[in-house]
Design an enzyme around this catalytic site. Structure first.
Site, PDB file in Angstrom:
ATOM      1  N   SER A 158       0.844  -1.195   0.000  1.00 53.99           N
ATOM      2  CA  SER A 158       0.000   0.000   0.000  1.00 53.99           C
ATOM      3  C   SER A 158       0.878   1.243   0.000  1.00 53.99           C
ATOM      4  O   SER A 158       1.905   1.291   0.697  1.00 53.99           O
ATOM      5  CB  SER A 158      -0.924   0.011   1.224  1.00 53.99           C
ATOM      6  OG  SER A 158      -1.580   1.255   1.358  1.00 53.99           O
ATOM      7  N   ASP A 178      12.224   9.617  -1.473  1.00 56.98           N
ATOM      8  CA  ASP A 178      12.173   8.483  -2.395  1.00 56.98           C
ATOM      9  C   ASP A 178      13.563   7.877  -2.557  1.00 56.98           C
ATOM     10  O   ASP A 178      14.583   8.538  -2.317  1.00 56.98           O
ATOM     11  CB  ASP A 178      11.650   8.925  -3.756  1.00 56.98           C
ATOM     12  CG  ASP A 178      10.136   9.104  -3.767  1.00 56.98           C
ATOM     13  OD1 ASP A 178       9.499   8.791  -2.741  1.00 56.98           O
ATOM     14  OD2 ASP A 178       9.606   9.565  -4.790  1.00 56.98           O
ATOM     15  N   ASP A 179      13.598   6.626  -3.024  1.00 58.47           N
ATOM     16  CA  ASP A 179      14.882   5.948  -3.154  1.00 58.47           C
ATOM     17  C   ASP A 179      15.715   6.443  -4.330  1.00 58.47           C
ATOM     18  O   ASP A 179      16.847   5.975  -4.523  1.00 58.47           O
ATOM     19  CB  ASP A 179      14.669   4.432  -3.275  1.00 58.47           C
ATOM     20  CG  ASP A 179      13.786   4.053  -4.464  1.00 58.47           C
ATOM     21  OD1 ASP A 179      13.427   4.948  -5.261  1.00 58.47           O
ATOM     22  OD2 ASP A 179      13.431   2.851  -4.592  1.00 58.47           O
ATOM     23  N   ARG A 208       4.593  22.590  -5.258  1.00 53.21           N
ATOM     24  CA  ARG A 208       3.508  22.551  -6.241  1.00 53.21           C
ATOM     25  C   ARG A 208       2.408  23.506  -5.776  1.00 53.21           C
ATOM     26  O   ARG A 208       2.461  24.049  -4.685  1.00 53.21           O
ATOM     27  CB  ARG A 208       2.951  21.128  -6.390  1.00 53.21           C
ATOM     28  CG  ARG A 208       3.960  20.111  -6.924  1.00 53.21           C
ATOM     29  CD  ARG A 208       4.351  20.387  -8.355  1.00 53.21           C
ATOM     30  NE  ARG A 208       5.233  19.353  -8.887  1.00 53.21           N
ATOM     31  CZ  ARG A 208       6.552  19.432  -8.936  1.00 53.21           C
ATOM     32  NH1 ARG A 208       7.161  20.506  -8.447  1.00 53.21           N
ATOM     33  NH2 ARG A 208       7.266  18.460  -9.470  1.00 53.21           N
ATOM     34  N   ASP A 278       1.362  12.431  -1.773  1.00 53.39           N
ATOM     35  CA  ASP A 278       1.878  13.761  -1.412  1.00 53.39           C
ATOM     36  C   ASP A 278       0.735  14.727  -1.136  1.00 53.39           C
ATOM     37  O   ASP A 278       0.783  15.522  -0.189  1.00 53.39           O
ATOM     38  CB  ASP A 278       2.747  14.312  -2.551  1.00 53.39           C
ATOM     39  CG  ASP A 278       3.881  13.381  -2.920  1.00 53.39           C
ATOM     40  OD1 ASP A 278       4.594  12.946  -1.997  1.00 53.39           O
ATOM     41  OD2 ASP A 278       4.050  13.095  -4.110  1.00 53.39           O
ATOM     42  N   SER A 326       5.966  10.208 -14.443  1.00 55.01           N
ATOM     43  CA  SER A 326       6.409  10.873 -15.653  1.00 55.01           C
ATOM     44  C   SER A 326       5.465  10.674 -16.827  1.00 55.01           C
ATOM     45  O   SER A 326       5.705  11.191 -17.916  1.00 55.01           O
ATOM     46  CB  SER A 326       7.810  10.360 -16.038  1.00 55.01           C
ATOM     47  OG  SER A 326       7.766   8.970 -16.277  1.00 55.01           O
ATOM     48  N   HIS A 330      -0.823  13.055 -15.945  1.00 49.31           N
ATOM     49  CA  HIS A 330      -0.787  12.993 -14.484  1.00 49.31           C
ATOM     50  C   HIS A 330      -1.336  14.267 -13.855  1.00 49.31           C
ATOM     51  O   HIS A 330      -1.874  14.235 -12.750  1.00 49.31           O
ATOM     52  CB  HIS A 330       0.634  12.741 -13.987  1.00 49.31           C
ATOM     53  CG  HIS A 330       1.579  13.870 -14.212  1.00 49.31           C
ATOM     54  ND1 HIS A 330       2.240  14.053 -15.399  1.00 49.31           N
ATOM     55  CD2 HIS A 330       1.967  14.890 -13.401  1.00 49.31           C
ATOM     56  CE1 HIS A 330       3.002  15.130 -15.312  1.00 49.31           C
ATOM     57  NE2 HIS A 330       2.856  15.652 -14.124  1.00 49.31           N
ATOM     58  N   ARG A 334      -4.092  14.418 -10.866  1.00 47.35           N
ATOM     59  CA  ARG A 334      -3.823  15.117  -9.603  1.00 47.35           C
ATOM     60  C   ARG A 334      -4.859  16.200  -9.346  1.00 47.35           C
ATOM     61  O   ARG A 334      -5.198  16.470  -8.195  1.00 47.35           O
ATOM     62  CB  ARG A 334      -2.413  15.690  -9.631  1.00 47.35           C
ATOM     63  CG  ARG A 334      -1.352  14.607  -9.681  1.00 47.35           C
ATOM     64  CD  ARG A 334       0.049  15.149  -9.837  1.00 47.35           C
ATOM     65  NE  ARG A 334       0.991  14.049 -10.023  1.00 47.35           N
ATOM     66  CZ  ARG A 334       2.300  14.208 -10.144  1.00 47.35           C
ATOM     67  NH1 ARG A 334       2.820  15.422 -10.102  1.00 47.35           N
ATOM     68  NH2 ARG A 334       3.091  13.164 -10.303  1.00 47.35           N
TER      69      ARG A 334
END
Length: 366
Positions: A158, A178-179, A208, A278, A326, A330, A334
């Site tokens: 999840s 993030d990784d 944003r 986010d 990407s 998107h 959003r």
């Protein structure tokens, strides 16, 4: 010369002498008195300009000396950071890394953050169906001698796992990342200092904005503003949790106090827009505090530049840029998230701001 004409010339010459005239004077009034012009370049003016030039050279030399000193003994130096006022040898914040099947990126990211001064522990949020492979586990856990790396294993896959409370967390501050994002240690420390000044706010590097679709309309419908919207207007209301500081209390609020319908919406729409997480956290913090987030200036650089740029440049490196976020469309997804969450809360809690935190030690223009 006739006598009358001679007398006229004599009278005119006498008049010119009385009025200080320097010309012939043709009977049209007194001639204009001529004064010498003030020299444009007096010795005093030249001396003043020379003094300003010397001041400019002194300022330039001082700036260059400071830049060289920071390059040799910058904040990325663990010894320098430990000696700085207020630095704590046991660390001040935890790093929580969200990962998904990008093992090489994970090793590199964990090794970087585990070595940063001020990091108490690194927690890897693991949500894959199977436990971490043993080679990966050993490689991640042994990437630092400090023994401050832990895997947080989740049973279910999840997106909401990112904000589950972490048992044994020793710090109030959490850096969620993030990784595939590398934030230089000095830049990370500066952002943490900013967070300390406003610990109830979200403090992050990726801003944003939400905008009214029709500001003059009677229906409040919102659209999602990307980075270019922020760049053009200087206004933002969201900082993405992919690189942001939050207080650990928000993990409990998100998992146990937030509307369950929001977490359900996150899971149902994870494939279309991972950034929905986010937005959900931004709504939660704004609704709880009524204050805007804080954007910390940090330039996002491509992974290719990482080979040529030292991490002390202050840029944020994205070492893995391929993913769902990407894909085209998107922004529309959003925008739907904004309106869905606004309806669930019954109002729009996001607060817009134009404030930006800049480390003036590393910026020519601030």
């Amino acid at each position: 010369m006739p006598r009358m004409a001679k007398l006229v010339l004599q009278l005119q010459a006498a008049a010119d002498r009385r009025h200080g005239g320097g010309g012939l004077g043709l009977g049209l009034g007194p001639a204009v008195r001529r004064h010498p012009l003030t020299p444009r370049h007096t010795p005093a003016a030249a001396a003043g300009r020379f003094a300003l030039f010397l001041l400019f050279l002194a300022a330039a030399a001082t700036t260059l000396a400071l830049a060289l000193t920071m390059h040799r003994h910058g904040p990325d130096d663990p010894d320098a950071a430990a000696a700085a006022p207020g630095a704590s040898p046991r660390g001040d914040f935890a790093v929580v890394i969200n990962t998904w099947k990008r093992y090489a990126l994970l090793r590199r990211t964990v090794a970087h953050y585990a070595a940063c001064a001020g990091v108490d522990a690194v927690h890897v949020v693991w949500s894959e169906p199977r436990p971490p492979p043993e080679p990966l586990r050993r490689g991640v856990l042994n990437c630092t001698r400090r023994g401050n790396v832990r895997f947080e294993i989740n049973d279910a896959d999840s997106l909401n796992n990112r904000f589950r409370p972490i048992p044994g967390l020793a710090t109030d501050a959490i850096f969620s990342v993030d990784d595939d994002l590398i934030v230089p240690c000095s830049t990370l420390r500066f952002a943490f200092n900013v967070w300390q000044s406003a610990p109830s706010a979200m403090v992050g590097f990726v801003p944003r904005m939400h905008w009214l679709t029709d500001p003059r309309g009677s229906i409040e419908e919102y659209r999602y503003g990307s980075w270019w919207s922020v760049w053009w207007t200087g206004t933002y209301s969201i900082v993405l949790s992919k690189a942001s500081f939050i207080h650990r209390q928000y993990l409990d609020l998100y998992t146990n106090k937030m509307l369950p319908s929001i977490r359900k919406y996150v899971d149902e729409n994870r494939c279309t827009t991972p950034a929905i997480l986010d937005i959900a956290m931004s709504f939660l913090v704004a609704n709880a505090t009524g204050v805007p987030p804080i954007w910390v200036q940090g330039q996002l650089a491509l992974s290719l530049l990482l080979t040529f740029m030292p991490l002390s440049t202050g840029r944020i490196f994205e070492i893995g840029s391929s993913g769902i976020s990407s894909l085209k469309g998107h922004s529309l997804q959003r925008s739907r998230c904004l309106n869905a969450f606004s309806a669930m809360y019954g109002h729009m809690p996001l607060v817009a701001t134009t404030v930006k935190a800049v480390d003036s030690r590393r910026s020519w223009f601030w």
